[in-house]
Design an enzyme around this catalytic site. Structure first.
Site, PDB file in Angstrom:
ATOM      1  N   ARG A 197      22.912  -4.423  -6.102  1.00 51.16           N
ATOM      2  CA  ARG A 197      24.190  -5.457  -6.722  1.00 51.16           C
ATOM      3  C   ARG A 197      23.601  -6.723  -6.602  1.00 51.16           C
ATOM      4  O   ARG A 197      23.993  -7.757  -7.371  1.00 51.16           O
ATOM      5  CB  ARG A 197      25.246  -5.453  -5.697  1.00 51.16           C
ATOM      6  CG  ARG A 197      26.065  -4.196  -6.110  1.00 51.16           C
ATOM      7  CD  ARG A 197      27.132  -3.537  -5.133  1.00 51.16           C
ATOM      8  NE  ARG A 197      26.561  -2.856  -4.019  1.00 51.16           N
ATOM      9  CZ  ARG A 197      26.750  -2.594  -2.880  1.00 51.16           C
ATOM     10  NH1 ARG A 197      28.284  -2.879  -2.722  1.00 51.16           N
ATOM     11  NH2 ARG A 197      26.364  -1.796  -1.991  1.00 51.16           N
ATOM     12  N   TRP A 198      22.856  -7.332  -5.554  1.00 53.15           N
ATOM     13  CA  TRP A 198      22.376  -8.699  -5.449  1.00 53.15           C
ATOM     14  C   TRP A 198      21.397  -9.052  -6.580  1.00 53.15           C
ATOM     15  O   TRP A 198      21.822 -10.120  -6.923  1.00 53.15           O
ATOM     16  CB  TRP A 198      21.532  -8.840  -4.163  1.00 53.15           C
ATOM     17  CG  TRP A 198      21.098 -10.313  -3.862  1.00 53.15           C
ATOM     18  CD1 TRP A 198      21.631 -11.255  -3.042  1.00 53.15           C
ATOM     19  CD2 TRP A 198      19.822 -10.893  -4.385  1.00 53.15           C
ATOM     20  NE1 TRP A 198      20.897 -12.276  -2.942  1.00 53.15           N
ATOM     21  CE2 TRP A 198      19.650 -12.112  -3.900  1.00 53.15           C
ATOM     22  CE3 TRP A 198      18.948 -10.411  -5.381  1.00 53.15           C
ATOM     23  CZ2 TRP A 198      18.753 -13.321  -4.093  1.00 53.15           C
ATOM     24  CZ3 TRP A 198      17.595 -11.331  -5.675  1.00 53.15           C
ATOM     25  CH2 TRP A 198      18.099 -12.885  -5.097  1.00 53.15           C
ATOM     26  N   GLU A 206      28.058   2.149  18.131  1.00 55.86           N
ATOM     27  CA  GLU A 206      29.222   1.372  17.670  1.00 55.86           C
ATOM     28  C   GLU A 206      28.715   1.162  16.268  1.00 55.86           C
ATOM     29  O   GLU A 206      27.677   0.492  15.822  1.00 55.86           O
ATOM     30  CB  GLU A 206      29.489   0.185  18.602  1.00 55.86           C
ATOM     31  CG  GLU A 206      29.697   0.472  19.910  1.00 55.86           C
ATOM     32  CD  GLU A 206      31.079   1.064  20.041  1.00 55.86           C
ATOM     33  OE1 GLU A 206      32.075   0.786  19.174  1.00 55.86           O
ATOM     34  OE2 GLU A 206      31.128   1.784  20.866  1.00 55.86           O
ATOM     35  N   ARG A 243      30.145   4.041   4.773  1.00 60.20           N
ATOM     36  CA  ARG A 243      29.472   5.521   4.932  1.00 60.20           C
ATOM     37  C   ARG A 243      28.249   5.419   5.711  1.00 60.20           C
ATOM     38  O   ARG A 243      27.637   4.372   5.767  1.00 60.20           O
ATOM     39  CB  ARG A 243      28.933   5.943   3.471  1.00 60.20           C
ATOM     40  CG  ARG A 243      29.932   6.432   2.778  1.00 60.20           C
ATOM     41  CD  ARG A 243      29.345   7.311   1.273  1.00 60.20           C
ATOM     42  NE  ARG A 243      28.619   6.096   0.480  1.00 60.20           N
ATOM     43  CZ  ARG A 243      29.289   5.390  -0.451  1.00 60.20           C
ATOM     44  NH1 ARG A 243      30.486   5.472  -0.549  1.00 60.20           N
ATOM     45  NH2 ARG A 243      28.387   4.474  -1.269  1.00 60.20           N
ATOM     46  N   ILE A 244      27.882   6.685   6.395  1.00 59.26           N
ATOM     47  CA  ILE A 244      26.571   6.794   7.074  1.00 59.26           C
ATOM     48  C   ILE A 244      25.456   7.134   6.225  1.00 59.26           C
ATOM     49  O   ILE A 244      24.354   6.789   6.434  1.00 59.26           O
ATOM     50  CB  ILE A 244      26.872   8.023   8.179  1.00 59.26           C
ATOM     51  CG1 ILE A 244      27.853   7.607   9.163  1.00 59.26           C
ATOM     52  CG2 ILE A 244      25.583   8.163   8.909  1.00 59.26           C
ATOM     53  CD1 ILE A 244      27.654   6.434   9.979  1.00 59.26           C
ATOM     54  N   LEU A 289       9.081  -5.742  20.361  1.00 59.85           N
ATOM     55  CA  LEU A 289      10.257  -4.950  19.592  1.00 59.85           C
ATOM     56  C   LEU A 289       9.700  -3.777  18.969  1.00 59.85           C
ATOM     57  O   LEU A 289       8.638  -3.723  18.461  1.00 59.85           O
ATOM     58  CB  LEU A 289      10.543  -6.057  18.524  1.00 59.85           C
ATOM     59  CG  LEU A 289      11.597  -5.339  17.510  1.00 59.85           C
ATOM     60  CD1 LEU A 289      12.827  -5.289  18.114  1.00 59.85           C
ATOM     61  CD2 LEU A 289      11.690  -6.238  16.035  1.00 59.85           C
ATOM     62  N   SER A 310      15.640   6.629   1.598  1.00 59.51           N
ATOM     63  CA  SER A 310      16.253   8.005   2.042  1.00 59.51           C
ATOM     64  C   SER A 310      15.589   9.133   1.388  1.00 59.51           C
ATOM     65  O   SER A 310      14.874   9.067   0.325  1.00 59.51           O
ATOM     66  CB  SER A 310      17.855   7.923   1.684  1.00 59.51           C
ATOM     67  OG  SER A 310      18.100   8.092   0.288  1.00 59.51           O
ATOM     68  N   SER A 311      15.539  10.496   1.636  1.00 57.61           N
ATOM     69  CA  SER A 311      15.131  11.567   1.149  1.00 57.61           C
ATOM     70  C   SER A 311      15.828  11.807  -0.357  1.00 57.61           C
ATOM     71  O   SER A 311      15.326  12.219  -1.195  1.00 57.61           O
ATOM     72  CB  SER A 311      15.603  12.866   1.975  1.00 57.61           C
ATOM     73  OG  SER A 311      15.764  12.531   3.352  1.00 57.61           O
ATOM     74  N   ASP A 329      21.956  -1.949   2.503  1.00 55.56           N
ATOM     75  CA  ASP A 329      22.596  -1.660   1.284  1.00 55.56           C
ATOM     76  C   ASP A 329      22.738  -2.928   0.772  1.00 55.56           C
ATOM     77  O   ASP A 329      23.344  -3.880   1.020  1.00 55.56           O
ATOM     78  CB  ASP A 329      23.970  -0.784   1.661  1.00 55.56           C
ATOM     79  CG  ASP A 329      24.062  -0.114   0.364  1.00 55.56           C
ATOM     80  OD1 ASP A 329      23.598  -0.196  -0.669  1.00 55.56           O
ATOM     81  OD2 ASP A 329      25.370   0.270   0.081  1.00 55.56           O
ATOM     82  N   GLY A 330      22.791  -2.875  -0.610  1.00 61.50           N
ATOM     83  CA  GLY A 330      23.331  -4.111  -1.576  1.00 61.50           C
ATOM     84  C   GLY A 330      22.163  -4.751  -2.443  1.00 61.50           C
ATOM     85  O   GLY A 330      22.454  -5.742  -3.035  1.00 61.50           O
ATOM     86  N   HIS A 342      15.084  -5.511  -4.081  1.00 64.15           N
ATOM     87  CA  HIS A 342      14.410  -4.853  -2.872  1.00 64.15           C
ATOM     88  C   HIS A 342      13.428  -5.847  -2.327  1.00 64.15           C
ATOM     89  O   HIS A 342      13.206  -5.884  -1.055  1.00 64.15           O
ATOM     90  CB  HIS A 342      13.762  -3.439  -3.598  1.00 64.15           C
ATOM     91  CG  HIS A 342      14.841  -2.459  -3.914  1.00 64.15           C
ATOM     92  ND1 HIS A 342      16.007  -2.339  -3.017  1.00 64.15           N
ATOM     93  CD2 HIS A 342      15.005  -1.549  -4.894  1.00 64.15           C
ATOM     94  CE1 HIS A 342      16.649  -1.104  -3.725  1.00 64.15           C
ATOM     95  NE2 HIS A 342      15.975  -0.983  -4.900  1.00 64.15           N
TER      96      HIS A 342
HETATM   97  C1  FPP Z   1      19.859   0.097  -0.841  1.00 66.01           C
HETATM   98  O1  FPP Z   1      20.344  -0.763  -1.788  1.00 66.01           O
HETATM   99  C2  FPP Z   1      18.611   0.040  -0.409  1.00 66.01           C
HETATM  100  C3  FPP Z   1      17.474   0.571  -0.605  1.00 66.01           C
HETATM  101  C4  FPP Z   1      17.721   1.959  -1.144  1.00 66.01           C
HETATM  102  C5  FPP Z   1      16.279   0.120  -0.136  1.00 66.01           C
HETATM  103  C6  FPP Z   1      16.050  -0.620   0.938  1.00 66.01           C
HETATM  104  C7  FPP Z   1      14.790  -1.379   1.045  1.00 66.01           C
HETATM  105  C8  FPP Z   1      14.542  -2.747   1.396  1.00 66.01           C
HETATM  106  C9  FPP Z   1      15.575  -3.501   1.974  1.00 66.01           C
HETATM  107  C10 FPP Z   1      13.382  -3.176   1.416  1.00 66.01           C
HETATM  108  C11 FPP Z   1      12.436  -2.733   2.343  1.00 66.01           C
HETATM  109  C12 FPP Z   1      11.459  -1.651   1.714  1.00 66.01           C
HETATM  110  C13 FPP Z   1      10.166  -1.380   2.136  1.00 66.01           C
HETATM  111  C14 FPP Z   1       9.611  -0.697   1.030  1.00 66.01           C
HETATM  112  C15 FPP Z   1       9.720  -1.693   3.202  1.00 66.01           C
HETATM  113  P1  FPP Z   1      20.828  -0.372  -2.948  1.00 66.01           P
HETATM  114  O2  FPP Z   1      19.636  -0.376  -4.017  1.00 66.01           O
HETATM  115  O3  FPP Z   1      21.345   0.847  -3.099  1.00 66.01           O
HETATM  116  O4  FPP Z   1      21.894  -1.385  -3.503  1.00 66.01           O
HETATM  117  P2  FPP Z   1      23.309  -1.197  -4.257  1.00 66.01           P
HETATM  118  O5  FPP Z   1      24.099  -0.301  -3.606  1.00 66.01           O
HETATM  119  O6  FPP Z   1      23.757  -2.551  -4.529  1.00 66.01           O
HETATM  120  O7  FPP Z   1      22.686  -0.635  -5.663  1.00 66.01           O
END
Ligand code: FPP
Length: 252
Positions: free
Chosen positions: A21-22, A197, A184-185, A128, A62-63, A17-18, A34
């Site tokens: 915001r990044w 954990e 959150r999960i 892996l 996610s769905s 997540d994040g 992303h």
């Molecule tokens: C949540 O951050 C992240 C996602 C919904 C996408 C995660 C995807 C990647 C790390 C790239 C890998 C993806 C592929 C297609 C292989 P957010 O967008 O909810 O961030 P925020 O909480 O800062 O808005």
């Protein structure tokens, strides 16, 4: 205080997540976050290999992510297709076995074919196991597993459900990390994380580096995993990670 945790968890799962915001902090479109997220993921895979982690499972889409703005959804789909062509050759060479976990029906035929090809092309690898959860939801997984059992006339038990779940090919995660500061999960691995954990990192996913992974592993090692038992029982029985693994292991 447990002293028997292994040096590294066998299976690490991550809610990445994040990214948004990044990007926003840098006045960039969310998709740029992303893209950085894919780079961060690629470094994380290498860090897991270097540390001898056997299974890495990540939440990539996610769905519920279909409800995001359409340009972000299409950006993530394009990123998946691009990542397949860019990243799979090095994953293959690095001994990584890829699995895509989730409902593929809503993905384009081209992407579905790419996922199948990536899985087949890495199927002999053993260093892996890398599960990428895409169009995945914990509730979807539980429902599809139950439906599979109903369709085949099997009784619904914990063991039969375990075997029908989308992650039946790996033991349950030992350590579940969520980056981005939220606690959150979010519908990730609802069934499989029963005894994982949990570790929450304030780092935004593109900034999550090997040092942050090491910090999560150090926290994991400091935890006492009781699996419903008491601390005294564990100490008198000399609970080992083998026992933890045995409890976690699918009867596959
Ligand atoms: C949540 O951050 C992240 C996602 C919904 C996408 C995660 C995807 C990647 C790390 C790239 C890998 C993806 C592929 C297609 C292989 P957010 O967008 O909810 O961030 P925020 O909480 O800062 O808005």
């Amino acid at each position: 205080m447990a002293t028997t945790q292994p040096i590294v968890p066998h299976h690490v799962a991550i809610v990445m997540d994040g990214n948004g915001r990044w990007a926003t902090k840098r006045f960039l479109p969310r998709v740029a976050g992303h893209k950085q997220g894919v780079d961060s993921l690629s470094r994380c895979v290498q860090a897991c290999i270097d540390r001898g982690i056997a299974v890495l499972t990540v939440f990539a889409f996610s769905s519920e992510n279909w409800n995001r703005p359409s340009e972000e959804v299409s950006g993530l789909m394009e990123l998946l297709a691009l990542s397949l062509s860019r990243e799979v050759p090095s994953l293959k060479a690095n001994g990584v076995r890829l699995h895509f976990v989730g409902d593929r029906q809503r993905l384009s035929e081209k992407v579905q074919a790419g996922l199948a090809q990536a899985e087949l092309g890495t199927s002999a690898n053993q260093r892996l196991v890398f599960n990428v959860c895409f169009n995945y939801g914990g509730r979807w997984d539980i429902a599809q597993a139950a439906q599979k059992l109903v369709d085949s006339g099997q009784a619904i038990t914990e063991m039969s459900m375990d075997r029908a779940m989308a992650l039946a090919h790996v033991p349950d995660p030992d350590l579940l990390i969520r980056t981005g500061g939220e606690l959150r999960i979010s519908n990730f691995l609802l069934w499989q994380a029963a005894y994982s954990e949990l570790h929450f990192s304030d780092k935004l996913w593109p900034d999550f580096d090997a040092a942050a992974l090491d910090e999560a592993i150090a926290v994991f090692r400091s935890r006492e995993r009781r699996f419903g038992k008491t601390s005294a029982q564990l100490n008198s029985q000399g609970n080992t990670q083998q026992e933890a693994d045995a409890q976690n292991m699918k009867a596959a």
